[in-house]
Design a protein around this motif. Structure first.
Motif, mmCIF file in Angstrom:
data_model
loop_
_atom_site.group_PDB
_atom_site.id
_atom_site.type_symbol
_atom_site.label_atom_id
_atom_site.label_comp_id
_atom_site.label_asym_id
_atom_site.label_seq_id
_atom_site.Cartn_x
_atom_site.Cartn_y
_atom_site.Cartn_z
ATOM 1 N N GLU A 81 0.675 27.183 100.154
ATOM 2 C CA GLU A 81 -0.423 27.975 99.580
ATOM 3 C C GLU A 81 -0.785 27.462 98.187
ATOM 4 O O GLU A 81 -1.945 27.218 97.887
ATOM 5 C CB GLU A 81 -0.019 29.446 99.457
ATOM 6 C CG GLU A 81 -0.119 30.245 100.734
ATOM 7 C CD GLU A 81 -1.516 30.866 100.917
ATOM 8 O OE1 GLU A 81 -2.420 30.597 100.113
ATOM 9 O OE2 GLU A 81 -1.669 31.616 101.891
ATOM 10 N N GLY A 84 -2.341 23.864 98.029
ATOM 11 C CA GLY A 84 -3.566 23.582 98.775
ATOM 12 C C GLY A 84 -3.296 22.939 100.122
ATOM 13 O O GLY A 84 -4.202 22.762 100.936
ATOM 14 N N GLY A 121 -5.167 31.596 101.679
ATOM 15 C CA GLY A 121 -5.984 30.451 101.317
ATOM 16 C C GLY A 121 -6.753 29.879 102.493
ATOM 17 O O GLY A 121 -7.838 29.314 102.336
ATOM 18 N N GLN A 125 -11.006 30.105 102.844
ATOM 19 C CA GLN A 125 -11.740 28.858 102.612
ATOM 20 C C GLN A 125 -13.164 29.063 103.132
ATOM 21 O O GLN A 125 -13.393 29.834 104.057
ATOM 22 C CB GLN A 125 -11.044 27.681 103.300
ATOM 23 C CG GLN A 125 -10.961 27.794 104.826
ATOM 24 C CD GLN A 125 -10.118 26.685 105.443
ATOM 25 O OE1 GLN A 125 -10.377 25.508 105.233
ATOM 26 N NE2 GLN A 125 -9.109 27.070 106.194
#
Ligand code: C2E
Ligand code: CA
Ligand code: CA
Ligand code: CA
Length: 278
Positions: A81, A84, A121, A125
């Motif tokens: 996380e 990325g 995440g 996105q």
């Protein structure tokens, strides 16, 4: 000045540094893990309490590190996380789960459904809905065979999340709220969220020790799900008493070591009949 710093603090600083180095190390390793096939998925079957059938399963990621051995997803998902890496990693999980589920459907000639865990995440996105569409197209899975698991905390900002969930549901897949009961969902906003399923957290289920028990939180979540016309899965079932209790309360599905631990795809094919008959 430095020699005036108490030893205890110096020790503290150096152990913090150590922790950071380890983290960076693990981050680099995780990056390589994706390329070197060190990651794979296991599946944990879910038992339909009405029919006694296995029709669905949860995909759980595993990492076999070349020198450190098994590393728990609880330890490496947070690193993915923060770095990325969760984006390529999450896509790999989705693709693999859908591909293997398709294979399973062919081999066992049954319409299995797979539940895939999402990270913050990943869900947030920009093009997540497009990615899901791509994965469905590439793997040829029917959208009805795919469920996405999100946590209560991801639904906190309802104005932001609602349209995303609506778009996802329009594709034809279903949405489950994982670890339900551990967050702070209120009934009032839950009723407006476009979701399909609640998963009762293991910590509540594990308090049940016999069929006559009273576990108000478990009961409340089940009746809440029934009112909202959501299906409900109880997680972490380890004993026959817990199974009986949930059956008595008309819970739809159970998942846990009593039925099966998470197992490899090949094992699931092999043990399928056995698990189902128990
Ligand atoms: P979770 O989604 O709540 O998954 C259930 C966890 O409970 C799994 O741990 C499973 O092995 C364990 N479990 C299942 N039945 C029992 C039982 O009867 N008793 C006990 N004591 N435990 C049981 P696992 O595989 O270590 O996964 C831990 C967490 O890591 C998951 O919790 C999930 O939040 C996360 N995770 C796992 N795979 C993925 C993934 O592909 N993507 C993301 N984003 N997160 C994942
Ligand atoms: Ca889950
Ligand atoms: Ca869970
Ligand atoms: Ca068993």
């Amino acid at each position: 000045e430095a020699d005036k710093v108490p030893e205890r603090i110096l020790f503290y600083q150096s152990s913090m540094l150590n922790l950071r180095t380890k983290r960076v190390e693990l981050e680099n390793d995780l990056y390589k893990a994706l390329e070197n096939d060190e990651l794979f998925l296991q599946y944990q079957p879910q038992l339909d309490l009405q029919t006694g059938e296995i029709k669905s399963m949860e995909a759980l990621v595993r990492w076999n590190h070349p020198t450190k051995g098994w590393i728990s997803p609880m330890d490496f998902i947070p690193i993915a996380e923060e770095s990325g890496l969760i984006i390529p990693f999450g896509r790999w999980v989705l693709e693999t789960a859908c591909r293997q589920t398709m294979e399973l459907q062919k081999v066992l000639n049954k319409p299995f459904k797979v539940s895939v865990n999402l990270s913050v995440g990943q869900l947030f996105q920009d093009n997540f809905v497009d990615i899901i569409k791509e994965v469905i197209k590439d793997t040829n899975i029917s959208p009805q065979s795919l469920e996405l698991e999100i946590t209560e905390s991801m639904t906190m900002n309802t104005n932001y999340i609602t349209p995303i969930l609506k778009d996802l549901k329009e594709i034809g897949l279903t949405i489950a709220i994982d670890d339900f009961g551990t967050g702070y969902s209120s009934l009032s906003y839950l009723k407006d969220l476009p979701i399909d399923c609640l998963k009762i957290d293991r910590s509540f289920v594990q308090k049940v020790t016999n069929i006559e028990d009273r576990e108000p939180l478990v009961d409340m979540i089940i009746s809440m799900a029934q009112h909202l016309k959501l299906s409900v899965v109880a997680e972490g079932i380890e004993t026959i008493e817990q199974l009986q209790y949930l059956q008595r309360k008309n819970c739809d599905f159970i998942q846990g070591y009593l039925i099966s631990k998470p197992i490899n795809y090949e094992e699931l094919v092999e043990k399928y009949e056995e698990i189902q008959q128990e």
